[in-house]
Design a protein around this motif. Structure first.
Motif, PDB file in Angstrom:
ATOM      1  N   THR A 129      -1.430   3.264  -1.404  1.00 20.16           N
ATOM      2  CA  THR A 129      -0.893   3.640  -0.212  1.00 20.16           C
ATOM      3  C   THR A 129      -1.686   4.296  -0.061  1.00 20.16           C
ATOM      4  OG1 THR A 129       1.227   3.661  -0.327  1.00 20.16           O
ATOM      5  CG2 THR A 129       0.960   5.627   0.649  1.00 20.16           C
ATOM      6  N   LEU A 130      -2.736   5.125  -0.459  1.00 22.75           N
ATOM      7  CA  LEU A 130      -4.342   6.297  -0.514  1.00 22.75           C
ATOM      8  C   LEU A 130      -4.851   5.241   0.028  1.00 22.75           C
ATOM      9  CD1 LEU A 130      -3.896   8.502  -3.706  1.00 22.75           C
ATOM     10  CD2 LEU A 130      -3.854   8.841  -0.585  1.00 22.75           C
ATOM     11  N   ARG A 131      -5.543   3.763  -0.380  1.00 22.03           N
ATOM     12  CA  ARG A 131      -6.407   3.112  -0.619  1.00 22.03           C
ATOM     13  C   ARG A 131      -5.727   2.421   1.252  1.00 22.03           C
ATOM     14  NH1 ARG A 131      -7.121  -1.603  -4.394  1.00 22.03           N
ATOM     15  NH2 ARG A 131      -8.505   0.028  -5.728  1.00 22.03           N
ATOM     16  N   LEU A 132      -5.116   2.158   1.641  1.00 26.01           N
ATOM     17  CA  LEU A 132      -4.577   1.119   2.882  1.00 26.01           C
ATOM     18  C   LEU A 132      -4.127   2.010   3.425  1.00 26.01           C
ATOM     19  CD1 LEU A 132      -3.004  -2.119   1.310  1.00 26.01           C
ATOM     20  CD2 LEU A 132      -5.251  -1.977   2.057  1.00 26.01           C
ATOM     21  N   THR A 133      -3.398   2.965   3.506  1.00 27.28           N
ATOM     22  CA  THR A 133      -2.669   3.942   5.163  1.00 27.28           C
ATOM     23  C   THR A 133      -3.935   3.834   5.680  1.00 27.28           C
ATOM     24  OG1 THR A 133      -0.758   4.548   4.078  1.00 27.28           O
ATOM     25  CG2 THR A 133      -1.328   6.142   5.556  1.00 27.28           C
ATOM     26  N   PRO A 134      -5.253   4.860   5.617  1.00 19.14           N
ATOM     27  CA  PRO A 134      -6.029   4.732   6.673  1.00 19.14           C
ATOM     28  C   PRO A 134      -6.698   4.059   7.529  1.00 19.14           C
ATOM     29  CG  PRO A 134      -6.890   6.257   4.649  1.00 19.14           C
ATOM     30  CD  PRO A 134      -5.280   5.137   4.310  1.00 19.14           C
ATOM     31  N   ALA A 144       2.374   2.046  10.604  1.00 17.65           N
ATOM     32  CA  ALA A 144       1.223   2.097   9.796  1.00 17.65           C
ATOM     33  C   ALA A 144       2.919   2.076   8.636  1.00 17.65           C
ATOM     34  CB  ALA A 144       0.320   3.030   9.207  1.00 17.65           C
ATOM     35  N   GLN A 145       3.580   2.977   8.076  1.00 17.28           N
ATOM     36  CA  GLN A 145       4.811   3.252   7.390  1.00 17.28           C
ATOM     37  C   GLN A 145       5.777   2.082   7.312  1.00 17.28           C
ATOM     38  OE1 GLN A 145       7.829   7.026   8.142  1.00 17.28           O
ATOM     39  NE2 GLN A 145       7.012   7.910   6.583  1.00 17.28           N
ATOM     40  N   GLU A 146       6.644   1.667   8.445  1.00 12.61           N
ATOM     41  CA  GLU A 146       6.730   1.058   8.451  1.00 12.61           C
ATOM     42  C   GLU A 146       5.904  -0.341   7.407  1.00 12.61           C
ATOM     43  OE1 GLU A 146       9.830  -1.856   9.038  1.00 12.61           O
ATOM     44  OE2 GLU A 146      10.297   0.108   8.850  1.00 12.61           O
ATOM     45  N   ALA A 147       4.879  -0.412   8.269  1.00  9.59           N
ATOM     46  CA  ALA A 147       4.139  -1.733   7.235  1.00  9.59           C
ATOM     47  C   ALA A 147       4.306  -2.113   5.576  1.00  9.59           C
ATOM     48  CB  ALA A 147       2.680  -1.936   8.287  1.00  9.59           C
ATOM     49  N   MET A 148       4.121  -0.013   5.155  1.00 10.31           N
ATOM     50  CA  MET A 148       3.978  -0.119   3.994  1.00 10.31           C
ATOM     51  C   MET A 148       5.702  -0.544   3.488  1.00 10.31           C
ATOM     52  SD  MET A 148       1.231   0.345   3.070  1.00 10.31           S
ATOM     53  CE  MET A 148       0.919   0.633   0.788  1.00 10.31           C
ATOM     54  N   LEU A 149       6.680  -0.162   4.045  1.00  7.71           N
ATOM     55  CA  LEU A 149       7.847   0.313   3.459  1.00  7.71           C
ATOM     56  C   LEU A 149       7.720  -1.287   3.598  1.00  7.71           C
ATOM     57  CD1 LEU A 149      10.262   2.434   5.686  1.00  7.71           C
ATOM     58  CD2 LEU A 149       9.773   2.889   2.913  1.00  7.71           C
ATOM     59  N   ARG A 150       7.407  -2.102   4.285  1.00 13.26           N
ATOM     60  CA  ARG A 150       7.835  -3.929   4.506  1.00 13.26           C
ATOM     61  C   ARG A 150       7.224  -4.051   3.262  1.00 13.26           C
ATOM     62  NH1 ARG A 150       8.438  -6.196  10.270  1.00 13.26           N
ATOM     63  NH2 ARG A 150      10.148  -4.198  11.131  1.00 13.26           N
ATOM     64  N   LEU A 151       6.106  -3.720   3.180  1.00 10.56           N
ATOM     65  CA  LEU A 151       5.056  -3.671   1.555  1.00 10.56           C
ATOM     66  C   LEU A 151       6.144  -3.819   0.528  1.00 10.56           C
ATOM     67  CD1 LEU A 151       2.440  -5.373   0.652  1.00 10.56           C
ATOM     68  CD2 LEU A 151       1.368  -3.238   0.213  1.00 10.56           C
ATOM     69  N   TRP A 152       6.274  -2.794   0.414  1.00  7.49           N
ATOM     70  CA  TRP A 152       6.599  -2.420  -0.738  1.00  7.49           C
ATOM     71  C   TRP A 152       8.367  -3.531  -0.631  1.00  7.49           C
ATOM     72  CZ3 TRP A 152       2.975  -0.407  -2.102  1.00  7.49           C
ATOM     73  CH2 TRP A 152       2.226   0.165  -2.269  1.00  7.49           C
ATOM     74  N   LYS A 153       8.782  -3.909  -0.212  1.00  3.04           N
ATOM     75  CA  LYS A 153      10.209  -4.647  -0.263  1.00  3.04           C
ATOM     76  C   LYS A 153      10.070  -5.341  -0.505  1.00  3.04           C
ATOM     77  CE  LYS A 153      13.059  -1.488   3.449  1.00  3.04           C
ATOM     78  NZ  LYS A 153      13.159  -1.421   4.154  1.00  3.04           N
ATOM     79  N   ILE A 154       8.587  -6.099   0.076  1.00  7.07           N
ATOM     80  CA  ILE A 154       8.238  -7.948  -0.585  1.00  7.07           C
ATOM     81  C   ILE A 154       7.655  -7.394  -1.848  1.00  7.07           C
ATOM     82  CG2 ILE A 154       8.431  -8.653   1.851  1.00  7.07           C
ATOM     83  CD1 ILE A 154       5.337  -8.938   0.422  1.00  7.07           C
TER      84      ILE A 154
END
Length: 192
Positions: free
Chosen positions: A30-35, A55-65
């Protein structure tokens, strides 16, 4: 494993660790990719609040898959850029359909120097010109000239050929140039 020890690990390795229950791996990723995702979404949308949501939605989708991630098929960053781009396109379509004008971002009062104001005006002019481009041209321009990705990676993200990327870039640059040419002096660009 300590968080600082994860800085040398690949995105894919961190995702696998997260899928196996390692919360520090998620934090490191998260710290690496979110910015990067925030910047990309902002350039596609022109709105900081919307970019944060994307960005938050994209990270949530990453955690789900994560548990079903198939290593070697795509890079995590490539997959995320594609998700962000698709989410941005969806939001822009929704905004056009609802025809609601977004309120302008408040101006930062700390920016008092002429150079900073001119820089802000240039950024605003560029963002407005980007907003007037067709979605695919804007996405290609942002990925190439702002995110500094190569044409092959852009082609993979956009699911088109490298030649199509080159065509989108050429048309987008011509459109931006034509859009901004009359504002050269106003934006502080002079021939020297």
């Amino acid at each position: 494993m300590p968080l600082d020890a994860m800085s040398d690990m690949s995105d894919e390795a961190l995702l696998v660790l997260f899928a196996n229950g390692d919360r520090l791996a998620a934090q490191a990723l998260t710290l690496r990719l979110t910015p990067r995702l925030l910047n990309h979404a902002y350039r596609l949308l022109g709105n900081a609040a919307e970019a944060e949501d994307v960005a938050q939605e994209a990270m949530l989708r990453l955690w789900k898959i994560a548990p079903n991630w198939r290593q070697g098929e795509a890079m995590v960053t490539t997959w995320l850029y594609r998700v962000v781009a698709n989410l941005c396109i969806d939001r822009r379509r929704q905004a056009r359909a609802s025809a609601l004008d977004a309120a302008a971002e408040p101006v930062d009062p700390a920016m008092g120097a002429v150079a900073l104001l001119q820089g802000a005006e240039r950024t605003k002019a560029l963002q407005e010109a980007l907003d007037r481009l067709p979605d695919r041209q804007r996405q290609a321009i942002v990925l190439r000239h702002i995110e500094d990705l190569g044409n092959p990676q852009i082609a993979e993200i956009m699911e088109i050929s490298v030649e199509a990327v080159e065509s989108l870039l050429a048309r987008g640059k011509r459109a931006l140039s034509a859009d901004l040419i009359d504002r050269r002096e106003e934006l502080g660009f002079t021939d020297e």
